[in-house]
Scaffold this motif. Structure first.
Motif, short mmCIF file in Angstrom:
data_model
loop_
_atom_site.label_atom_id
_atom_site.label_comp_id
_atom_site.label_asym_id
_atom_site.label_seq_id
_atom_site.Cartn_x
_atom_site.Cartn_y
_atom_site.Cartn_z
N VAL A 1 2.51 -0.49 -7.10
CA VAL A 1 2.87 -0.27 -5.83
C VAL A 1 4.19 -0.63 -5.70
O VAL A 1 4.40 -2.01 -5.71
CB VAL A 1 2.10 -0.54 -4.69
CG1 VAL A 1 2.51 -0.07 -3.32
CG2 VAL A 1 0.42 0.11 -5.07
N HIS A 2 5.34 -0.06 -5.22
CA HIS A 2 6.58 -0.54 -4.97
C HIS A 2 6.66 -1.37 -3.98
O HIS A 2 6.30 -1.24 -2.69
CB HIS A 2 7.43 0.49 -5.07
CG HIS A 2 9.01 0.01 -5.12
ND1 HIS A 2 9.65 -0.59 -4.05
CD2 HIS A 2 9.87 0.09 -6.48
CE1 HIS A 2 10.76 -0.84 -4.72
NE2 HIS A 2 10.91 -0.25 -5.80
N PRO A 3 7.35 -2.83 -4.10
CA PRO A 3 7.44 -3.65 -2.79
C PRO A 3 8.14 -2.83 -1.50
O PRO A 3 7.80 -3.77 -0.53
CB PRO A 3 8.46 -4.83 -3.49
CG PRO A 3 8.06 -4.65 -5.00
CD PRO A 3 7.98 -3.03 -5.21
N VAL A 4 8.77 -1.91 -1.91
CA VAL A 4 9.24 -1.24 -0.53
C VAL A 4 8.05 -0.77 0.32
O VAL A 4 8.29 -0.44 1.44
CB VAL A 4 10.36 0.04 -1.12
CG1 VAL A 4 9.51 1.15 -1.45
CG2 VAL A 4 10.84 0.44 0.21
N GLU B 1 -2.34 -3.03 -3.21
CA GLU B 1 -2.25 -4.11 -4.14
C GLU B 1 -1.87 -5.54 -3.44
O GLU B 1 -1.22 -5.41 -2.32
CB GLU B 1 -0.85 -3.99 -5.19
CG GLU B 1 -1.24 -3.16 -6.06
CD GLU B 1 -0.51 -2.94 -7.37
OE1 GLU B 1 -0.73 -2.08 -8.40
OE2 GLU B 1 0.76 -3.47 -7.08
N ILE B 2 -2.60 -6.61 -3.83
CA ILE B 2 -2.43 -7.81 -3.18
C ILE B 2 -1.74 -8.95 -4.22
O ILE B 2 -2.57 -8.97 -5.08
CB ILE B 2 -3.78 -8.44 -2.28
CG1 ILE B 2 -4.22 -7.34 -1.34
CG2 ILE B 2 -3.43 -9.50 -1.84
CD1 ILE B 2 -5.51 -7.38 -0.79
N SER B 3 -0.77 -9.43 -3.94
CA SER B 3 -0.43 -10.44 -4.78
C SER B 3 -0.15 -11.74 -3.89
O SER B 3 -0.03 -11.86 -2.84
CB SER B 3 0.91 -9.88 -5.51
OG SER B 3 1.69 -9.77 -4.55
N LEU C 1 1.15 -1.10 -0.04
CA LEU C 1 -0.12 -0.28 0.07
C LEU C 1 0.79 1.35 -0.21
O LEU C 1 1.66 1.42 0.97
CB LEU C 1 -0.90 -0.01 1.24
CG LEU C 1 -2.12 0.99 1.17
CD1 LEU C 1 -3.18 0.61 2.08
CD2 LEU C 1 -1.85 2.37 1.41
N GLY C 2 0.66 2.16 -1.03
CA GLY C 2 1.49 3.18 -1.17
C GLY C 2 1.48 4.20 -2.42
O GLY C 2 0.59 3.70 -3.09
N PHE C 3 2.42 4.90 -2.83
CA PHE C 3 2.56 5.52 -3.88
C PHE C 3 2.21 4.87 -4.94
O PHE C 3 3.00 3.73 -5.51
CB PHE C 3 3.90 6.26 -4.11
CG PHE C 3 3.90 7.45 -4.93
CD1 PHE C 3 3.01 8.46 -4.95
CD2 PHE C 3 4.92 7.33 -5.90
CE1 PHE C 3 3.21 9.27 -6.17
CE2 PHE C 3 4.98 8.38 -7.10
CZ PHE C 3 4.27 9.20 -7.03
N SER C 4 1.49 5.40 -6.00
CA SER C 4 1.14 4.73 -7.32
C SER C 4 0.76 5.63 -8.42
O SER C 4 -0.16 6.10 -8.68
CB SER C 4 -0.18 3.92 -7.25
OG SER C 4 -0.41 3.07 -8.34
N PRO C 5 1.84 6.10 -8.87
CA PRO C 5 1.83 7.16 -9.82
C PRO C 5 1.19 6.98 -10.94
O PRO C 5 1.54 5.94 -11.89
CB PRO C 5 3.27 7.93 -10.10
CG PRO C 5 4.09 6.60 -9.71
CD PRO C 5 3.38 5.76 -8.74
N ASP C 6 -0.01 7.46 -11.69
CA ASP C 6 -0.61 7.43 -12.89
C ASP C 6 -1.03 6.00 -13.03
O ASP C 6 -0.96 5.21 -14.14
CB ASP C 6 0.31 7.72 -14.13
CG ASP C 6 0.68 9.17 -13.97
OD1 ASP C 6 -0.25 9.89 -13.52
OD2 ASP C 6 1.82 9.41 -14.23
N GLY C 7 -1.30 5.21 -11.89
CA GLY C 7 -1.96 3.86 -12.00
C GLY C 7 -0.75 2.78 -12.21
O GLY C 7 -0.96 1.71 -12.14
N ASP C 8 0.55 3.26 -11.92
CA ASP C 8 1.70 2.08 -11.95
C ASP C 8 1.58 1.28 -10.61
O ASP C 8 0.65 1.30 -9.73
CB ASP C 8 2.77 2.93 -11.93
CG ASP C 8 3.43 3.49 -13.44
OD1 ASP C 8 2.45 3.03 -14.40
OD2 ASP C 8 4.08 4.20 -13.46
#
Length: 85
Positions: free
Chosen positions: A18-21, A67-69, A9-16
């Motif tokens: 979410v980084h695993p960090v 995002e959940i993977s 859960l975090g920053f997601s610019p323009d729908g990209d």
């Protein structure tokens, strides 16, 4: 094999993606991961399946998403390094 669900859960610019960090943790079920994201977001979320990336995704706010993977935990990994001649 055990299946786990990774919650990011975090920053997601323009729908990209979410980084695993920004990973909040590993959950035992999809329902637990969704509940954890909604608790962190402080509101109910609308989830959608993204087939191309194989993740469940919900928009949290402007350029912020959850995002959940699905994955399998690694119990042990052995790594060795050396110089090549």
């Amino acid at each position: 094999m055990t299946t786990v669900y990774f919650l990011d859960l975090g920053f997601s610019p323009d729908g990209d993606a979410v980084h695993p960090v920004d990973r909040l943790g590993t959950m035992p079920s999809l329902d637990a991961a969704k509940a954890g994201a909604e608790q962190e977001a402080g509101k109910p979320l609308q989830w959608r399946w993204m087939e191309g990336r194989k993740v469940w995704r919900a928009e949290v706010s402007y350029q912020r998403a959850a995002e959940i993977s699905e994955g399998t935990p690694v119990e042990r990994m052995t790594v060795a390094a050396g110089l090549m001649d």
